[in-house]
Design a protein around this motif. Structure first.
Motif, PDB file in Angstrom:
ATOM      1  N   GLU A   1       2.854  -7.157   1.339  1.00 39.88           N
ATOM      2  CA  GLU A   1       3.246  -7.666   2.751  1.00 39.88           C
ATOM      3  C   GLU A   1       4.445  -6.949   3.040  1.00 39.88           C
ATOM      4  O   GLU A   1       4.430  -6.131   3.893  1.00 39.88           O
ATOM      5  CB  GLU A   1       3.383  -9.280   2.662  1.00 39.88           C
ATOM      6  CG  GLU A   1       3.945  -9.469   4.004  1.00 39.88           C
ATOM      7  CD  GLU A   1       2.938  -9.308   4.958  1.00 39.88           C
ATOM      8  OE1 GLU A   1       3.211  -9.339   6.328  1.00 39.88           O
ATOM      9  OE2 GLU A   1       1.657  -9.688   4.817  1.00 39.88           O
ATOM     10  N   GLU A   2       5.542  -6.941   2.050  1.00 43.95           N
ATOM     11  CA  GLU A   2       6.676  -6.049   2.336  1.00 43.95           C
ATOM     12  C   GLU A   2       6.669  -4.716   2.399  1.00 43.95           C
ATOM     13  O   GLU A   2       6.890  -3.973   3.372  1.00 43.95           O
ATOM     14  CB  GLU A   2       7.535  -6.301   1.099  1.00 43.95           C
ATOM     15  CG  GLU A   2       9.062  -5.465   1.302  1.00 43.95           C
ATOM     16  CD  GLU A   2       9.756  -6.236   2.494  1.00 43.95           C
ATOM     17  OE1 GLU A   2      10.821  -5.450   2.838  1.00 43.95           O
ATOM     18  OE2 GLU A   2       9.434  -7.452   2.643  1.00 43.95           O
ATOM     19  N   GLU A   3       5.553  -4.065   1.577  1.00 44.66           N
ATOM     20  CA  GLU A   3       5.191  -2.749   1.435  1.00 44.66           C
ATOM     21  C   GLU A   3       4.376  -2.250   2.578  1.00 44.66           C
ATOM     22  O   GLU A   3       4.631  -1.162   3.589  1.00 44.66           O
ATOM     23  CB  GLU A   3       4.119  -2.371   0.416  1.00 44.66           C
ATOM     24  CG  GLU A   3       3.565  -1.023   0.179  1.00 44.66           C
ATOM     25  CD  GLU A   3       4.378  -0.097  -0.473  1.00 44.66           C
ATOM     26  OE1 GLU A   3       4.188   1.147  -0.080  1.00 44.66           O
ATOM     27  OE2 GLU A   3       4.970  -0.520  -1.290  1.00 44.66           O
ATOM     28  N   ARG A   4       3.358  -3.369   3.538  1.00 43.85           N
ATOM     29  CA  ARG A   4       3.030  -3.101   4.634  1.00 43.85           C
ATOM     30  C   ARG A   4       3.966  -2.947   6.025  1.00 43.85           C
ATOM     31  O   ARG A   4       3.807  -2.234   6.587  1.00 43.85           O
ATOM     32  CB  ARG A   4       2.016  -4.062   4.989  1.00 43.85           C
ATOM     33  CG  ARG A   4       0.928  -4.049   6.256  1.00 43.85           C
ATOM     34  CD  ARG A   4      -0.053  -5.071   6.431  1.00 43.85           C
ATOM     35  NE  ARG A   4       0.523  -6.337   6.570  1.00 43.85           N
ATOM     36  CZ  ARG A   4       1.226  -6.756   7.642  1.00 43.85           C
ATOM     37  NH1 ARG A   4       1.408  -6.077   8.823  1.00 43.85           N
ATOM     38  NH2 ARG A   4       1.964  -7.809   7.778  1.00 43.85           N
ATOM     39  N   ARG A   5       4.989  -3.860   5.820  1.00 44.76           N
ATOM     40  CA  ARG A   5       5.878  -3.986   6.745  1.00 44.76           C
ATOM     41  C   ARG A   5       6.876  -2.595   6.907  1.00 44.76           C
ATOM     42  O   ARG A   5       7.064  -1.990   7.862  1.00 44.76           O
ATOM     43  CB  ARG A   5       6.850  -5.101   6.768  1.00 44.76           C
ATOM     44  CG  ARG A   5       6.148  -6.246   7.466  1.00 44.76           C
ATOM     45  CD  ARG A   5       7.237  -7.495   7.496  1.00 44.76           C
ATOM     46  NE  ARG A   5       6.968  -8.248   6.354  1.00 44.76           N
ATOM     47  CZ  ARG A   5       7.673  -8.923   5.612  1.00 44.76           C
ATOM     48  NH1 ARG A   5       8.737  -9.336   6.283  1.00 44.76           N
ATOM     49  NH2 ARG A   5       7.403  -9.716   4.476  1.00 44.76           N
ATOM     50  N   ILE A   6       6.825  -2.209   5.708  1.00 45.13           N
ATOM     51  CA  ILE A   6       7.917  -0.991   5.549  1.00 45.13           C
ATOM     52  C   ILE A   6       6.944   0.199   5.916  1.00 45.13           C
ATOM     53  O   ILE A   6       7.674   1.113   6.847  1.00 45.13           O
ATOM     54  CB  ILE A   6       8.161  -0.626   4.221  1.00 45.13           C
ATOM     55  CG1 ILE A   6       9.083  -1.519   3.576  1.00 45.13           C
ATOM     56  CG2 ILE A   6       8.782   0.566   3.932  1.00 45.13           C
ATOM     57  CD1 ILE A   6       9.697  -1.579   2.108  1.00 45.13           C
ATOM     58  N   GLN A   7       5.665   0.207   5.590  1.00 46.52           N
ATOM     59  CA  GLN A   7       4.797   1.521   6.202  1.00 46.52           C
ATOM     60  C   GLN A   7       4.676   1.381   7.763  1.00 46.52           C
ATOM     61  O   GLN A   7       4.813   2.327   8.626  1.00 46.52           O
ATOM     62  CB  GLN A   7       3.311   1.275   5.591  1.00 46.52           C
ATOM     63  CG  GLN A   7       3.402   1.627   4.091  1.00 46.52           C
ATOM     64  CD  GLN A   7       2.136   1.794   3.459  1.00 46.52           C
ATOM     65  OE1 GLN A   7       1.369   0.957   4.159  1.00 46.52           O
ATOM     66  NE2 GLN A   7       1.948   2.055   2.377  1.00 46.52           N
ATOM     67  N   GLU A   8       4.715   0.056   8.273  1.00 47.54           N
ATOM     68  CA  GLU A   8       4.705  -0.101   9.940  1.00 47.54           C
ATOM     69  C   GLU A   8       5.756   0.382  10.357  1.00 47.54           C
ATOM     70  O   GLU A   8       5.859   0.976  11.372  1.00 47.54           O
ATOM     71  CB  GLU A   8       4.193  -1.462  10.009  1.00 47.54           C
ATOM     72  CG  GLU A   8       2.758  -2.026   9.886  1.00 47.54           C
ATOM     73  CD  GLU A   8       2.488  -3.466  10.065  1.00 47.54           C
ATOM     74  OE1 GLU A   8       3.370  -4.048  10.450  1.00 47.54           O
ATOM     75  OE2 GLU A   8       1.295  -3.723   9.982  1.00 47.54           O
ATOM     76  N   ALA A   9       7.118   0.076   9.723  1.00 45.71           N
ATOM     77  CA  ALA A   9       8.265   0.349  10.227  1.00 45.71           C
ATOM     78  C   ALA A   9       8.548   1.850  10.266  1.00 45.71           C
ATOM     79  O   ALA A   9       8.836   2.658  11.237  1.00 45.71           O
ATOM     80  CB  ALA A   9       9.357  -0.250   9.676  1.00 45.71           C
ATOM     81  N   GLU A  10       8.066   2.539   9.261  1.00 47.24           N
ATOM     82  CA  GLU A  10       8.119   4.002   9.136  1.00 47.24           C
ATOM     83  C   GLU A  10       7.231   4.552   9.999  1.00 47.24           C
ATOM     84  O   GLU A  10       7.287   5.718  10.996  1.00 47.24           O
ATOM     85  CB  GLU A  10       7.682   4.302   7.610  1.00 47.24           C
ATOM     86  CG  GLU A  10       8.780   3.925   6.633  1.00 47.24           C
ATOM     87  CD  GLU A  10       8.251   4.519   5.277  1.00 47.24           C
ATOM     88  OE1 GLU A  10       7.222   4.749   5.035  1.00 47.24           O
ATOM     89  OE2 GLU A  10       9.263   4.304   4.242  1.00 47.24           O
TER      90      GLU A  10
END
Length: 101
Positions: free
Chosen positions: A1-10
């Protein structure tokens, strides 16, 4: 989940950066177009000024061409008359000097 949010933010940051770059390019293109239009208007203004000045200048040259020969002829005549007067004056002084001898 955290990884996905980071990717979305990037991804969002990349999209925003791309959008900003496109806005800047658009602004630069609009500014360039504006400068080009200003230069075109300035050149058109100069061309109009040239047309306005050309007519009187052409008339002046025409007038000079008409008057110059007469002015030159008058100057030559006056110079020749002055030379004749000097010569007559010198001849008169010489004649008076001879009579006094």
């Amino acid at each position: 989940e955290e990884e996905r949010r980071i990717q979305e933010a990037e991804e969002k940051a990349r999209q925003e950066a791309e959008a900003q770059r496109l806005r800047e390019e658009k602004e630069a293109a609009e500014a360039k177009a504006q400068r080009k239009e200003e230069k075109r208007a300035y050149i058109a203004s100069l061309e109009q000024q040239l047309l306005v000045l050309r007519s009187p200048a052409e008339e002046l040259v025409h007038d000079i061409d008409k008057v110059a020969p007469a002015v030159i002829a008058q100057a030559v005549t006056e110079w020749e008359d002055a030379k004749k007067a000097e010569r007559l004056e010198a001849e008169t002084r010489a004649a008076i000097a001879i009579q006094q001898l």
